[in-house]
Design a protein around this motif. Structure first.
Motif, PDB file in Angstrom:
ATOM      1  N   SER A 167       0.845  -1.189   0.000  1.00 16.43           N
ATOM      2  CA  SER A 167       0.000   0.000   0.000  1.00 16.43           C
ATOM      3  C   SER A 167       0.886   1.246   0.000  1.00 16.43           C
ATOM      4  CB  SER A 167      -0.910  -0.001   1.231  1.00 16.43           C
ATOM      5  OG  SER A 167      -0.133   0.155   2.408  1.00 16.43           O
ATOM      6  N   SER A 168       0.256   2.393  -0.234  1.00 12.95           N
ATOM      7  CA  SER A 168       1.018   3.643  -0.313  1.00 12.95           C
ATOM      8  C   SER A 168       1.646   4.031   1.021  1.00 12.95           C
ATOM      9  CB  SER A 168       0.105   4.774  -0.804  1.00 12.95           C
ATOM     10  OG  SER A 168      -1.003   4.922   0.074  1.00 12.95           O
ATOM     11  N   GLU A 169       1.250   3.367   2.102  1.00 13.16           N
ATOM     12  CA  GLU A 169       1.828   3.655   3.415  1.00 13.16           C
ATOM     13  C   GLU A 169       3.275   3.206   3.519  1.00 13.16           C
ATOM     14  OE1 GLU A 169      -0.694   1.937   6.397  1.00 13.16           O
ATOM     15  OE2 GLU A 169      -2.503   2.361   5.221  1.00 13.16           O
ATOM     16  N   HIS A 170       3.680   2.320   2.639  1.00 15.09           N
ATOM     17  CA  HIS A 170       5.036   1.761   2.691  1.00 15.09           C
ATOM     18  C   HIS A 170       5.832   2.257   1.482  1.00 15.09           C
ATOM     19  CE1 HIS A 170       3.880  -1.091   5.889  1.00 15.09           C
ATOM     20  NE2 HIS A 170       2.744  -1.202   5.218  1.00 15.09           N
ATOM     21  N   SER A 171       7.007   2.756   1.723  1.00 20.52           N
ATOM     22  CA  SER A 171       7.867   3.243   0.641  1.00 20.52           C
ATOM     23  C   SER A 171       8.727   2.104   0.109  1.00 20.52           C
ATOM     24  CB  SER A 171       8.766   4.375   1.150  1.00 20.52           C
ATOM     25  OG  SER A 171       9.551   3.932   2.249  1.00 20.52           O
ATOM     26  N   ARG A 172       9.151   2.234  -1.129  1.00 19.61           N
ATOM     27  CA  ARG A 172       9.991   1.211  -1.742  1.00 19.61           C
ATOM     28  C   ARG A 172      11.281   1.048  -0.939  1.00 19.61           C
ATOM     29  NH1 ARG A 172       7.634   3.463  -6.357  1.00 19.61           N
ATOM     30  NH2 ARG A 172       6.754   1.912  -7.810  1.00 19.61           N
ATOM     31  N   GLY A 242      -4.936   2.386  -7.848  1.00 21.33           N
ATOM     32  CA  GLY A 242      -4.087   3.080  -6.895  1.00 21.33           C
ATOM     33  C   GLY A 242      -4.180   2.553  -5.483  1.00 21.33           C
ATOM     34  N   ASN A 243      -4.866   1.421  -5.293  1.00 20.82           N
ATOM     35  CA  ASN A 243      -4.960   0.823  -3.957  1.00 20.82           C
ATOM     36  C   ASN A 243      -3.635   0.203  -3.531  1.00 20.82           C
ATOM     37  OD1 ASN A 243      -7.756   1.417  -3.879  1.00 20.82           O
ATOM     38  ND2 ASN A 243      -8.206  -0.484  -4.977  1.00 20.82           N
ATOM     39  N   ILE A 245       0.747  -0.234  -4.710  1.00 15.48           N
ATOM     40  CA  ILE A 245       1.864   0.312  -5.471  1.00 15.48           C
ATOM     41  C   ILE A 245       2.770  -0.839  -5.895  1.00 15.48           C
ATOM     42  CG2 ILE A 245       3.805   1.915  -5.459  1.00 15.48           C
ATOM     43  CD1 ILE A 245       1.074   3.231  -5.166  1.00 15.48           C
ATOM     44  N   TRP A 247       6.149  -2.339  -6.562  1.00 22.49           N
ATOM     45  CA  TRP A 247       7.563  -2.120  -6.260  1.00 22.49           C
ATOM     46  C   TRP A 247       8.437  -2.682  -7.364  1.00 22.49           C
ATOM     47  CZ3 TRP A 247       8.301  -3.377  -0.320  1.00 22.49           C
ATOM     48  CH2 TRP A 247       7.672  -2.373   0.430  1.00 22.49           C
TER      49      TRP A 247
END
Length: 296
Positions: A167-172, A242-243, A245, A247
């Protein structure tokens, strides 16, 4: 070997008794008993354990029944088809398929198949374990990346690949980062590697949740619990919406779904019809075609 005696043995085994077989077929009970005894004599082995009121197959009888009953049924169907001027799919069709494929697509495929071929009685079993088609009585199995088996033939009808999403809460992650992850198997507990525009990158995972179903893994990843390695077909709509992302692609072999059937017998019309149904459902075999079943 006397095919008539073999057919009578199969009839008795199917109905689990001489009396019931005689009633169903209209054949004299004494004739069926004599034929089976002649077959036992010819094979020098006992095929049934005979009790006071019960009749039970011996181990040798079970093996013979498992390997001959379907052959004889197909001979009967072929004879009926020739007599009627054409072979119309009919009879029982047993299929074993993986859990995820069943959850996504098989219900819709089976319903359409039943409408197209009302004289076929389709039975689908959902399981990921390898099955013995002959011993367990399956006509068709669908498997993911099956190993070589000289007794089976088939083709890959659908291809997919594993991707790593969150999810967008976690960055690559960067190289060697520790990332919370939702896992399904013990094989996923090691470091993960993925390919992206930045090249091949590896990172460590913290398995915060372990689930037995890929659908559950997808739902947990969507809820923001951690990253997941999932088939592209299962998450393509979430990526577009967009739900989730993307990686990168998991550094893992591509997924191929194969449809397999025994090569030792002629292909029945009902099996051919099922194979054609799969081909029509997935004409190019792309992940997007499987993903489309989620919206139907």
């Amino acid at each position: 070997m006397d095919l008539l005696a073999l057919a009578d043995f199969t009839l008795v085994a199917r109905h689990e008794g001489f009396g019931r077989a005689a009633r169903e077929s209209g054949r004299p009970k004494a004739t069926l008993s004599r034929r089976v005894s002649e077959l036992e004599t010819a094979l020098s082995t006992r095929l049934f354990e005979r009790g006071g009121r019960s009749l039970k197959l011996t181990e040798e009888g079970r093996v013979l029944y498992a390997r001959t009953s379907r052959l004889l049924l197909e001979m009967e169907e072929a004879t009926a088809a020739v007599a009627s001027g054409g072979e119309k799919p009919r009879g029982r069709l047993r299929v074993s398929a993986p859990l995820l494929f069943c959850q996504i697509a098989m219900g819709k495929i089976a319903a359409e198949f039943a409408q197209e071929y009302p004289e076929v009685r389709l039975e689908v079993t959902s399981e990921d374990r390898p099955v013995d088609m002959i011993e367990e009585g399956f006509d068709v199995v669908i498997r993911v990346n099956p190993g070589p088996d000289e007794s089976l033939v088939g083709r890959a009808f659908l291809r997919d690949r594993l991707v790593i999403v969150a999810s967008s809460e976690h960055s690559r992650p960067e190289e060697n980062d520790l990332v919370p992850a939702v896992v399904r198997t013990e094989a996923e507990l090691s470091d993960w590697s993925m390919r992206s525009s930045e090249g091949l990158k590896s990172f460590r995972i913290d398995p915060v949740l372990s689930l037995s179903s890929l659908v559950m893994v997808r739902d947990a990843v969507r809820a923001g619990i951690g990253a997941g390695r999932l088939p592209l077909s299962l998450v393509s709509h979430d990526l577009l919406a967009g739900n989730l992302i993307l990686w990168g692609d998991a550094d893992a072999p591509d997924i191929a779904l194969w449809v397999l059937y025994p090569s030792r017998r002629l292909l029945s019309s009902r099996v051919s019809a099922f194979l054609n149904k799969l081909k029509r459902s997935f004409p190019s075999g792309a992940p997007e075609e499987l993903a489309a079943f989620l919206l139907r």
